[in-house]
Design a protein around this motif. Sequence first.
Motif, mmCIF file in Angstrom:
data_model
loop_
_atom_site.group_PDB
_atom_site.id
_atom_site.type_symbol
_atom_site.label_atom_id
_atom_site.label_comp_id
_atom_site.label_asym_id
_atom_site.label_seq_id
_atom_site.Cartn_x
_atom_site.Cartn_y
_atom_site.Cartn_z
ATOM 1 N N PRO A 139 0.801 -1.237 0.000
ATOM 2 C CA PRO A 139 0.000 0.000 0.000
ATOM 3 C C PRO A 139 0.824 1.274 0.000
ATOM 4 O O PRO A 139 0.435 2.261 -0.625
ATOM 5 C CB PRO A 139 -0.833 -0.137 1.281
ATOM 6 C CG PRO A 139 -0.963 -1.609 1.483
ATOM 7 C CD PRO A 139 0.342 -2.199 1.028
ATOM 8 N N SER A 140 1.969 1.287 0.684
ATOM 9 C CA SER A 140 2.770 2.509 0.776
ATOM 10 C C SER A 140 3.425 2.894 -0.542
ATOM 11 O O SER A 140 3.876 4.032 -0.717
ATOM 12 C CB SER A 140 3.868 2.342 1.838
ATOM 13 O OG SER A 140 4.751 1.287 1.476
ATOM 14 N N LYS A 141 3.478 1.951 -1.514
ATOM 15 C CA LYS A 141 4.068 2.223 -2.826
ATOM 16 C C LYS A 141 3.063 2.053 -3.960
ATOM 17 O O LYS A 141 3.414 2.200 -5.125
ATOM 18 C CB LYS A 141 5.256 1.287 -3.064
ATOM 19 C CG LYS A 141 6.387 1.453 -2.073
ATOM 20 C CD LYS A 141 7.534 0.492 -2.368
ATOM 21 C CE LYS A 141 8.680 0.657 -1.374
ATOM 22 N NZ LYS A 141 9.786 -0.294 -1.650
ATOM 23 N N ARG A 142 1.829 1.754 -3.615
ATOM 24 C CA ARG A 142 0.865 1.348 -4.632
ATOM 25 C C ARG A 142 0.402 2.508 -5.502
ATOM 26 O O ARG A 142 0.236 2.345 -6.716
ATOM 27 C CB ARG A 142 -0.330 0.678 -3.956
ATOM 28 C CG ARG A 142 -1.219 -0.094 -4.911
ATOM 29 C CD ARG A 142 -2.256 -0.878 -4.153
ATOM 30 N NE ARG A 142 -1.642 -1.979 -3.412
ATOM 31 C CZ ARG A 142 -2.177 -2.531 -2.329
ATOM 32 N NH1 ARG A 142 -3.314 -2.067 -1.841
ATOM 33 N NH2 ARG A 142 -1.567 -3.529 -1.732
ATOM 34 N N ALA A 143 0.160 3.682 -4.917
ATOM 35 C CA ALA A 143 -0.275 4.821 -5.733
ATOM 36 C C ALA A 143 0.800 5.193 -6.750
ATOM 37 O O ALA A 143 0.495 5.515 -7.899
ATOM 38 C CB ALA A 143 -0.609 6.022 -4.854
ATOM 39 N N THR A 144 2.068 5.128 -6.331
ATOM 40 C CA THR A 144 3.165 5.408 -7.260
ATOM 41 C C THR A 144 3.200 4.365 -8.379
ATOM 42 O O THR A 144 3.335 4.697 -9.562
ATOM 43 C CB THR A 144 4.509 5.431 -6.523
ATOM 44 O OG1 THR A 144 4.460 6.434 -5.501
ATOM 45 C CG2 THR A 144 5.647 5.749 -7.480
ATOM 46 N N ALA A 145 3.087 3.077 -7.991
ATOM 47 C CA ALA A 145 3.117 2.008 -8.993
ATOM 48 C C ALA A 145 1.956 2.142 -9.981
ATOM 49 O O ALA A 145 2.143 2.014 -11.204
ATOM 50 C CB ALA A 145 3.065 0.641 -8.310
ATOM 51 N N LEU A 146 0.769 2.422 -9.476
ATOM 52 C CA LEU A 146 -0.390 2.561 -10.361
ATOM 53 C C LEU A 146 -0.316 3.845 -11.184
ATOM 54 O O LEU A 146 -0.877 3.911 -12.274
ATOM 55 C CB LEU A 146 -1.684 2.502 -9.540
ATOM 56 C CG LEU A 146 -2.042 1.090 -9.058
ATOM 57 C CD1 LEU A 146 -3.111 1.140 -7.970
ATOM 58 C CD2 LEU A 146 -2.518 0.221 -10.224
ATOM 59 N N SER A 147 0.380 4.849 -10.669
ATOM 60 C CA SER A 147 0.603 6.061 -11.463
ATOM 61 C C SER A 147 1.544 5.770 -12.622
ATOM 62 O O SER A 147 1.353 6.274 -13.735
ATOM 63 C CB SER A 147 1.188 7.170 -10.587
ATOM 64 O OG SER A 147 0.261 7.580 -9.615
ATOM 65 N N ILE A 148 2.579 4.962 -12.360
ATOM 66 C CA ILE A 148 3.479 4.563 -13.450
ATOM 67 C C ILE A 148 2.717 3.732 -14.473
ATOM 68 O O ILE A 148 2.875 3.907 -15.683
ATOM 69 C CB ILE A 148 4.687 3.800 -12.887
ATOM 70 C CG1 ILE A 148 5.564 4.754 -12.056
ATOM 71 C CG2 ILE A 148 5.507 3.164 -14.010
ATOM 72 C CD1 ILE A 148 6.675 4.067 -11.294
ATOM 73 N N TYR A 149 1.883 2.814 -13.986
ATOM 74 C CA TYR A 149 1.033 2.035 -14.905
ATOM 75 C C TYR A 149 0.161 2.958 -15.750
ATOM 76 O O TYR A 149 -0.029 2.729 -16.951
ATOM 77 C CB TYR A 149 0.168 1.074 -14.097
ATOM 78 C CG TYR A 149 -0.843 0.320 -14.919
ATOM 79 C CD1 TYR A 149 -0.464 -0.720 -15.764
ATOM 80 C CD2 TYR A 149 -2.197 0.648 -14.852
ATOM 81 C CE1 TYR A 149 -1.395 -1.408 -16.523
ATOM 82 C CE2 TYR A 149 -3.134 -0.040 -15.607
ATOM 83 C CZ TYR A 149 -2.730 -1.066 -16.440
ATOM 84 O OH TYR A 149 -3.648 -1.740 -17.198
#
Length: 432
Positions: A139-149
Amino acid sequence: MTEPTPCSPKPVSPAYAHYVLALLTLVYVFNFIDRQILSMLIEPIKQEFGVSDTAMGLLTGFTFVVFYTLAGIPIARWADRSSRKFIIALSLTIWSAMTAACGMARNFTELSLLRVLVGVGEAGGNPPAHSLIADYFPPSKRATALSIYAWGVYIGAAIAFLAGGYLVSHYSWRMAFLVVGLPGILLAVLVALTVREVPRGLSEHRTHEIREEAVPLKEVIRYLLGRRAFVFIALGASVQSLSGYGVLTWGPTFLSRVHHMPWTEIGVSMGWIIGLAGCFGAYFGGRLADRMGTRDARWYMRLPALQSALAIPFVVGFTLIPDQSLALLCFIPFYALGAMYVGPMFSMVQGLVQLRMRATASAILLFVVNMVGLGLGPLTVGLLNDYYFGAMHGPLAIRYSMLVVGLLGGMASLLFWQAARTLKEDLANSKG
């Protein structure tokens, strides 16, 4: 009983997680190339088949989105109990083949039917990808990962504008469909061979919570409607999407009719802005949300609320400023700000639901957002062109139609702010 899901017993290294993210992002690039290429082809298709702006608005909007969204839910249900990477590979094969087939359409009806099949294929892209990414990144990195996606949207749209402008100027709209469609089939093979299916809940060490049976759709819907934050996220994203898709879809036609730009120049101008500004906005929005959201989860939605409000003056400048260069300059911050909500939105939806609901929740969100945004955005501009502003302004009608649709995006600010009010409580309840 449900179909067994093959899961990798091997630990997932950070390098491999980022490889999977990069590959899924590339799939999303192809998704948006095949979807957005039509925006560059509106005028030549309209002239060849002799149809109206309203008909083209339907073709770019509802003709695609109705079947895209309706197919998305049953495919997501399948993805919540089966191999997500297989579904992505199969869907990519279908939508790529159907995009290439659009180049052989003999009339407007055939083209419309093929776009329906493109939509059905693309329905299997996002929900399983969101679910996989949620299991690869905590969760702590998920918004960044989904933003890259989400870069797939902006890189794909940029390539669609650049390639579309070149191909329609030097070849034909038919060649454009063939060129962008066929390579996706090879990418599908790479996905099938190199992506590993991982246990649901892996990134949160919650694999023990997996339910063997699929969660009934009615239960998922009831669960989501009971989360006030989800309801307002869906409403805010729908309004934001209506503005974004309306401006993006008709942007090339606007620059052609109002500023008399040649198609190659339109493709280059909009392509680099969409690619760079969109990727920057999406990444910065997700990264900032992850940083501020660790202190207070409400910032995951407060930030999109502020960004939606800040975009309003720039859409006014893009549509009304008579100078071509200044208008395009306004498009840069409008598009960057409009991209910032994507990562936080998808991250919060994955966090608000139980593990076996994630792909279905994503599909339900996309159903609402795309029916309003992708369905109504382009259609509304076409209707306003034909039946309201057209009588007063002729070819310049598109300027005012796009302004109306663009300004509607400002309403998303209030809706995202409302979502933030109960977000912490709803996130806590999702783990209860």
